[in-house]
Each structure stands twice: as structure tokens, then as C-alpha cells.
Design a protein around this motif. Structure first.
Motif, PDB file in Angstrom:
ATOM      1  N   TYR A  59      66.732  -1.686 140.862  1.00 20.26           N
ATOM      2  CA  TYR A  59      67.526  -0.532 141.214  1.00 20.26           C
ATOM      3  C   TYR A  59      68.569  -0.931 142.252  1.00 20.26           C
ATOM      4  CZ  TYR A  59      64.652  -0.349 145.461  1.00 20.26           C
ATOM      5  OH  TYR A  59      64.024  -0.665 146.642  1.00 20.26           O
TER       6      TYR A  59
ATOM      7  N   LYS B  61      65.956   8.049 141.437  1.00 20.48           N
ATOM      8  CA  LYS B  61      64.641   7.982 142.071  1.00 20.48           C
ATOM      9  C   LYS B  61      64.789   8.059 143.592  1.00 20.48           C
ATOM     10  CE  LYS B  61      62.266   5.582 138.400  1.00 20.48           C
ATOM     11  NZ  LYS B  61      61.738   4.297 137.940  1.00 20.48           N
TER      12      LYS B  61
ATOM     13  N   TYR C 237      65.943  15.197 147.991  1.00 19.10           N
ATOM     14  CA  TYR C 237      65.094  14.931 146.827  1.00 19.10           C
ATOM     15  C   TYR C 237      65.629  15.658 145.587  1.00 19.10           C
ATOM     16  CZ  TYR C 237      61.208  14.923 143.615  1.00 19.10           C
ATOM     17  OH  TYR C 237      60.461  14.759 142.484  1.00 19.10           O
TER      18      TYR C 237
ATOM     19  N   LYS D  16      55.872  12.239 143.418  1.00 20.02           N
ATOM     20  CA  LYS D  16      57.308  12.431 143.225  1.00 20.02           C
ATOM     21  C   LYS D  16      58.158  11.232 143.622  1.00 20.02           C
ATOM     22  CE  LYS D  16      57.403  17.436 143.811  1.00 20.02           C
ATOM     23  NZ  LYS D  16      57.913  18.531 144.655  1.00 20.02           N
ATOM     24  N   LEU D  17      57.640  10.368 144.462  1.00 20.96           N
ATOM     25  CA  LEU D  17      58.470   9.298 145.013  1.00 20.96           C
ATOM     26  C   LEU D  17      58.091   7.943 144.421  1.00 20.96           C
ATOM     27  CD1 LEU D  17      58.562  10.275 148.812  1.00 20.96           C
ATOM     28  CD2 LEU D  17      59.983  11.111 146.930  1.00 20.96           C
ATOM     29  N   ALA D  18      59.060   7.030 144.450  1.00 22.34           N
ATOM     30  CA  ALA D  18      58.814   5.682 143.942  1.00 22.34           C
ATOM     31  C   ALA D  18      58.159   4.801 145.004  1.00 22.34           C
ATOM     32  CB  ALA D  18      60.130   5.058 143.487  1.00 22.34           C
TER      33      ALA D  18
ATOM     34  N   ASN E 167      71.065   4.451 141.854  1.00 27.92           N
ATOM     35  CA  ASN E 167      69.955   5.065 141.128  1.00 27.92           C
ATOM     36  C   ASN E 167      68.660   5.088 141.934  1.00 27.92           C
ATOM     37  OD1 ASN E 167      69.456   2.372 140.952  1.00 27.92           O
ATOM     38  ND2 ASN E 167      69.653   2.232 138.731  1.00 27.92           N
ATOM     39  N   MET E 168      68.777   4.852 143.230  1.00 32.40           N
ATOM     40  CA  MET E 168      67.633   5.027 144.143  1.00 32.40           C
ATOM     41  C   MET E 168      68.194   5.603 145.433  1.00 32.40           C
ATOM     42  SD  MET E 168      64.313   4.571 144.606  1.00 32.40           S
ATOM     43  CE  MET E 168      63.728   3.302 143.476  1.00 32.40           C
TER      44      MET E 168
ATOM     45  N   ARG F 118      63.150   7.054 147.496  1.00 33.66           N
ATOM     46  CA  ARG F 118      62.332   6.199 148.344  1.00 33.66           C
ATOM     47  C   ARG F 118      62.070   6.960 149.635  1.00 33.66           C
ATOM     48  NH1 ARG F 118      62.035   1.849 151.427  1.00 33.66           N
ATOM     49  NH2 ARG F 118      61.043   0.098 150.389  1.00 33.66           N
TER      50      ARG F 118
ATOM     51  N   THR G  49      66.988  13.911 142.183  1.00 30.24           N
ATOM     52  CA  THR G  49      66.237  13.987 140.928  1.00 30.24           C
ATOM     53  C   THR G  49      66.964  14.821 139.878  1.00 30.24           C
ATOM     54  OG1 THR G  49      64.892  15.761 141.886  1.00 30.24           O
ATOM     55  CG2 THR G  49      63.996  13.541 141.976  1.00 30.24           C
TER      56      THR G  49
END
Ligand code: G3I
Length: 475
Positions: free
Chosen positions: A38, A100, A91, A142-144, A62-63, A102, A95
Motif C-alpha cells: 500500500y 484502508k 475512518y 475495521k482497521l488494517a 490507499n492507506m 491504520r 472507507t
């Protein structure tokens, strides 16, 4: 060099349009995704109303990391009273765009709620545990990633003296154990700055802690190297060695807060390349969008200028990401389907151990130099009877070598490396052996793939295409 995004192939008078796997991606996130990584940025909730800012952020990355909004002072301003309004704003923004998130950060000596200041000892320890539980419950599933603990070391490699440290030296592992129990789905990271130079005391101190945690089973999945090459620091020549050394402990690594004084193109290129060269370097995050958004805006350290224009460093990063993958994709078929083949049935293999022989090459999947090191990428090699070509397919879908190491996908995107790693039960180490000869990754759904047929050809995962370079037999 500019590559077309599609290739037209004329077959028997019919023009078929198929994706050209050589197409260079035109945004940072898409370019990083080609190698399963990412590319992220830190976002400040208060800037999302600025359309130049949000347009760049939504297009390029994308993060997303919340720059301040998920820190303890923001999320638990009074004991037991949680406030997720700003964190959720980020968030939701991310989303809704398919990006995503962090989490940053749960336990840190800075940006603590003021009420922590009147606590110490077991009451502060309990407040930290309650805080981790409260915040992680809100974001559960919900989080990576979560930066569970941030900046807990001194420059010399000793522990930083802080109110949290004064609750007992085990505060960091308690934070990680609490975090794992609170949300088993998210990857748990230790995050710090000035740990980029392998020979530096602080790097070694953090390394020893991760090594200790792994040896004792303290749950930790990743190390974030903030990579602030600002304020006098710069890219060390041994940065890649640092990344690969941490990775060899069995954790992912990521560059989590990148900024570079005056956005030096060579340093940006070098730090990106170092990550691309390490299979378990999962992604890069820059600490802000435009120079004017940076905590060190006087050093102009980011990839976009104050007007939102791409800087030279942007191109050096984009090129390095594009060069990383897919570097040498499988040859597209000159005839045949333009859509992906349907997933073949998975049947238990007749043989459950032996060599994995490529249908196109006749060569075997081989661990170079009989290495037992985590992160060693597997290759094709002339078949022989030594243990570095002997694989066993287990009831839990692992392909093991030497009895205790697993075939492991370093990412889930096209061209992610396939390597050996200590078996950990995760889905990137699970494979389906299909009746059509393909071996597909359970996590990625992609096929085990080789770029060519010769000795030393590296093994990757790639979109299944029905060709012989993706067929193998376990014999
Ligand atoms: O929002 C208030 C504003 O209302 C007030 O007028 C102003 C007065 O100074 O302060 C504003 O808050 C500031 C906040 O950033 C939002 O801009 C804080 O003072 C300031 O201390 C805070 O700085 C943040 C810093 O962490 C605090 O430690 C930076 O934005 C943020 O980029 C920075 O991020 C850290 C990472 O979390 C960890 N690694 C280092 C990195 C850079 O310092």
C-alpha cells in the motif's frame, strides 16, 4: 517510459482487448498495489473540507492514518468517556473511498489525556489497559493495523523514561496482549523514529525487544519505522538491512511517517526501493499530503507542494513503485479467454509430499542454498533429492519444507513474492492444490506462478491465467 494500459491482439479477425500487465500505474496507491503493498498518508480531519487536499488524498493513497485523531488525548478526553467523532470522520472518509485505515496510536508518552497525568503505578497501568480495550472495541474488525505502542525507546536503545515505563518494564507486552485479545483481526505494530540505521543503538534496542517478544510468544505482527528523514536525519546506507533484519524476526515492516528534508529525490527513491526489496515491507505512508500540511512544513518534506502540484520526489517514488512489480509478468496468451478462468475444483492431492515440479519447466520449487532463513524467496531449479525441494501438504493446507517452515506469500497482490517462513497458521501460508494443476493462495486467490523456465527463476503469485507456467505437480 510510457506503457499503454491495454493491448489489442488480433486473432482470426477478432480484436481482443486484454489488460497489459506492463501498464505503469499513475497513482502511488495503484503503483504500490502491483506488488501487493500500500501507499498511504496521514490525514488531519480538519483539512478534509479543503477540496485540493481531499482530492489528492483520495486519488493517490490507499492507506490512511489519522494524524492526531485516534491518539489517547483525542479518544478518551475524560476517564471512561470516549470520543470517536474526529477519528470516525477520517475512518468514514477513507472507507467510503475504499481506502484502508491504520490506527495510530494506543499507548504513547505524548498526547496523553490530561487525566493520565494524575495517575501512576497500577492505576495508570489499568487506565492504559482500559483505554486500549475501549478504543479497540470501537474499531474492532475495521482497521488494517494498530500502532499499539509508539516511541518507547531512547536513542541509546534503553527504554524511554515515561509515566507508562514507570508502571513496570512489562507495560509494552501488556499493551500488546491486551490489544490482541481486544481485536484479533488487526495487525499489531510497534512504531518508532530513528530506528532506520541498523548500527544505531535505538534500532538495536527495538530489535532486541521484538526478538524477545517473538521468542516468548508476545503477540506482535509488525514494526513501523517512522522514517522521518527531517530535522537533520537522512537515509542511511543500511536501511534495507534494517528492514530485512526486522522482517527476519517474523514481523511485517512498514515505513509509517515518511518525510524528507526538501523532499530529496534520491532519498525518496532510496527509501522506496529499500521497501520494494524486502518482501515483508508491506507499505509506505508519508506524513501528510502537501508541504503546507506537514508538521515540518518549513522543510518542504512531502510529495506535493503547497499548491497541490506533484514534486520531483513524487515521480521518483512512483517510478520505484512501478518498477517493483509486476516486474516480469507472465506472458499474456495470444489466444484464449479474455476473462479469468473459473476457479477449479479443489481436490485432495493423490500424493501429499514430494517435489513440486513445474509443468512448463520440468524444474522443481527449490529453497536457494538450502536456506532456513525466514523470507528466503523460492525459485525454480533442476530437480534433485535434497530436502530443500521436499514439500509436504498438510491437513491445514500448508506446504511445509524441512518440517517446520512454510511456503508463504509475502503479500496478496499480483507479483507478491513467495518465500519460506516459520509456519504461523495464517492464510497467506495456506494453499489449495487444484485438480487442474494450479496451486492457489487461500488469502489471495491467486496462482503460484513463475516468470520463466530457467534455474533461478523466482516464484510469485499472480492472477490465474490457465497457462503452463502456473501448473505444478506434487510428486
Ligand atoms: O488543534 C490545536 C489548535 O486548536 C491550537 O490552536 C494549536 C496551538 O498550538 O494546536 C493544535 O494542536 C496541534 C496538533 O498537532 C494539531 O495540529 C498540537 O499543538 C500539536 O502538538 C500537534 O502536533 C502533532 C504532533 O504529532 C504531536 O506530538 C502533529 O500534528 C503530528 O503530525 C505529530 O505526529 C507525530 C506522530 O504522531 C508520531 N511520530 C512523530 C510525528 C511527528 O511529530
Amino acid at each position: 517510459m510510457i506503457f499503454g494500459s491495454v493491448a489489442a491482439v488480433a486473432v482470426a479477425g477478432v480484436v481482443m482487448v486484454m489488460p497489459d500487465a506492463n501498464a505503469a500505474a499513475s497513482t502511488l496507491g495503484a503503483a504500490a498495489a502491483q506488488s501487493g503493498r500500500y501507499f498511504g498518508t496521514a490525514i488531519a480531519a480538519g483539512r478534509l473540507g479543503d477540496s485540493t487536499y481531499s482530492t489528492i488524498a483520495g486519488r493517490e493513497f490507499n492507506m490512511i492514518t489519522a494524524e492526531n485523531e485516534m491518539k489517547p488525548d483525542a479518544t478518551e478526553p475524560q476517564r471512561g468517556q470516549f470520543n470517536f467523532s474526529s477519528g470516525d470522520q477520517i475512518y468514514n472518509w477513507a472507507t467510503q473511498r475504499g481506502l484502508k485505515v491504520r490506527g495510530h496510536t494506543l499507548a504513547w508518552h505524548a498526547q496523553q489525556p490530561s487525566w493520565w497525568g494524575s495517575l501512576s503505578g497500577s492505576s495508570l497501568r489499568q487506565a492504559m489497559i482500559d483505554h486500549i480495550n475501549g478504543v479497540m472495541a470501537h474499531y474492532k474488525g475495521k482497521l488494517a493495523y494498530w500502532d499499539v505502542v509508539n516511541e518507547a525507546f531512547n536513542e541509546d536503545g534503553s527504554r524511554r523514561n515515561s509515566n507508562l515505563q514507570n508502571t513496570g518494564n512489562d507495560w509494552i507486552e501488556v499493551a500488546f496482549r491486551t490489544a490482541r485479545a481486544a481485536d484479533p483481526s488487526v495487525k499489531l505494530c510497534y512504531n518508532d523514529y530513528n530506528i532506520e540505521n541498523w548500527s544505531y543503538g535505538k534500532t538495536q534496542g527495538v530489535y532486541r525487544m521484538i526478538q524477545d517478544f517473538k521468542s516468548r510468544g508476545v503477540p506482535i505482527d509488525c514494526v513501523g519505522l517512522q522514517t522521518h528523514f527531517t530535522g537533520g536525519s537522512s537515509l542511511p546506507g543500511n536501511f534495507q538491512q534494517t528492514l530485512s533484519s526486522f522482517a527476519a524476526l517474523g514481523v511485517d515492516v512498514a515505513l509509517t511517517e515518511v518525510d524528507v528534508t526538501n523532499a530529496s529525490t534520491s532519498q525518496y527513491q532510496g527509501l522506496t526501493q529499500a521497501c520494494m526489496n524486502v518482501p515483508r515491507c508491506v507499505g509506505i505512508t508519508v506524513w501528510g499530503v502537501r508541504d503546507s500540511d506537514s508538521w515540518r512544513s518549513n522543510e518542504s518534506p512531502l510529495l506535493f507542494d503547497g499548491g497541490g502540484n506533484k514534486k520531483a520526489a513524487y515521480n521518483s517514488v512512483l517510478n520505484a513503485l512501478n518498477a517493483a512489480g509486476p516486474t516480469s509478468p507472465t506472458t499474456p496468451p495470444t489466444t484464449g479467454p479474455t476473462t479469468q478462468p473459473t476457479t477449479p475444483p479443489t481436490t485432495p492431492p493423490a500424493t501429499t509430499s514430494g517435489r513440486i515440479v513445474g509443468a512448463q519447466s520440468g524444474r522443481c520449487i527449490d529453497v536457494p542454498n538450502s536456506s532456513h532463513n525466514n523470507g528466503t524467496r523460492v525459485q525454480l531449479y533442476d530437480c534433485h533429492n535434497q530436502s530443500n525441494q521436499q514439500w509436504a501438504y498438510t491437513s491445514s493446507k500448508q506446504l511445509t519444507v524441512y518440517g517446520n517452515m512454510c511456503l508463504d506469500a509475502a503479500g496478496s497482490g499480483n507479483a507478491s513474492a513467495v518465500q519460506i517462513y516459520s509456519c504461523n497458521g495464517q492464510s497467506n501460508q495456506q494453499w489449495n492444490l487444484n485438480s487442474n494443476g494450479t496451486i492457489t493462495g487461500v488469502q489471495s486467490g491467486r496462482c503460484l506462478d513463475v516468470w520463466g523456465t530457467g534455474n533461478g527463476q523466482q516464484v510469485q503469485i499472480y492472477d490465474c491465467n490457465g497457462q503452463a507456467n502456473q501448473r505444478f505437480s506434487l510428486t
